[in-house]
Scaffold this motif. Sequence first.
Motif, short mmCIF file in Angstrom:
data_model
loop_
_atom_site.label_atom_id
_atom_site.label_comp_id
_atom_site.label_asym_id
_atom_site.label_seq_id
_atom_site.Cartn_x
_atom_site.Cartn_y
_atom_site.Cartn_z
N ASP A 156 42.24 30.24 40.88
CA ASP A 156 43.08 31.44 40.80
C ASP A 156 44.01 31.37 39.60
OD1 ASP A 156 41.88 32.53 43.01
OD2 ASP A 156 43.46 31.93 44.41
N ASN A 157 44.54 30.20 39.32
CA ASN A 157 45.42 30.04 38.15
C ASN A 157 44.64 30.27 36.86
OD1 ASN A 157 47.68 29.46 39.69
ND2 ASN A 157 47.37 27.25 39.60
N ARG B 193 42.07 32.26 36.53
CA ARG B 193 41.80 33.69 36.45
C ARG B 193 43.00 34.46 35.89
NH1 ARG B 193 37.86 36.63 36.42
NH2 ARG B 193 38.61 38.14 37.95
N LYS B 194 44.20 33.94 36.10
CA LYS B 194 45.40 34.62 35.63
C LYS B 194 45.67 34.36 34.15
CE LYS B 194 47.59 34.21 40.18
NZ LYS B 194 48.65 33.53 40.96
N GLY B 195 44.98 33.41 33.55
CA GLY B 195 45.22 33.05 32.16
C GLY B 195 44.70 34.10 31.19
N SER B 196 45.08 33.96 29.94
CA SER B 196 44.64 34.89 28.91
C SER B 196 43.17 34.66 28.57
CB SER B 196 45.47 34.71 27.64
OG SER B 196 45.22 33.46 27.03
N LYS C 116 41.08 31.16 28.16
CA LYS C 116 39.94 30.89 29.05
C LYS C 116 38.65 30.64 28.28
CE LYS C 116 40.47 34.61 31.62
NZ LYS C 116 40.26 35.60 32.70
#
Length: 260
Positions: free
Chosen positions: A165-166, A168-171, A175
């Motif tokens: 989940d962390n 997925r939140k990244g730029s 990524k």
Amino acid sequence: SISSDGLHALLGLAVARGSVVGILRVTQILLRNPQIELYVVPLLHQLAESAELSFQANTQHLKLEIVHCDGGEKDEGTKIDHVLGDVWSTEAYLSADGKTQVNIVIECPDSARIEATSFSLKTVRGANGVKNGLVLACPFDGDFKVEDFSEALASYNHWGREEYDNFRKGSLEEKSKGKLFPVAYFETAPEMDDVEVTVDEVRPARYFVVKILGPRSETAERIGLTNVRCSGYSDVPNRIDDTLLSLMSQAVLLDLSQVG
């Protein structure tokens, strides 16, 4: 007079109906009336969601081949090839003793690249059944050599839901730095043998890795898996990626600016 609220309503209807003509008509009005301000971010999100739902709904079952599996096998009767049958198999793949994490690298022999939208897994019952795992896209076009990816694969050995989940939140820039791109995380319920894994970010790739992170029981000595299936698209060139779509949009705007 032309109001921004009216244009917003027209554009919203065009997006909801999937009317390209309607969207272009509103675009023409905006180009001729540059003083009008229109907040379109929610509509763009709506358009992207509609396109993705349509994309997900028209997938096909893809023929797969095993490129690599690092889990070994318990014996001659429990080879990894068992998991790719067209029907749910009763013959299971069992990894070698002590192999409780397994990387299964697959490809579609009918296409240089595929876009996977979902995976269906069937695990064995009991302690050796799969507890959780990841699906990783590998956008590498050459021959897969495990020594080139061993470090990258190992970097995900201790991932769980929180790490995924962390990520997925990244730029997108952050990524995209690695050799592998996590596109799905899954867990199996204790009483269930089947798990449907929806890919969270559809990306074209030649290879995909089904990474089994562990068995249901901490005392298990191996992993047991019965079937792996994949749905998606093998005709990747017909799928317009975000970059091409952006370029086409710019071209359309330039063309429309020339309209009298």
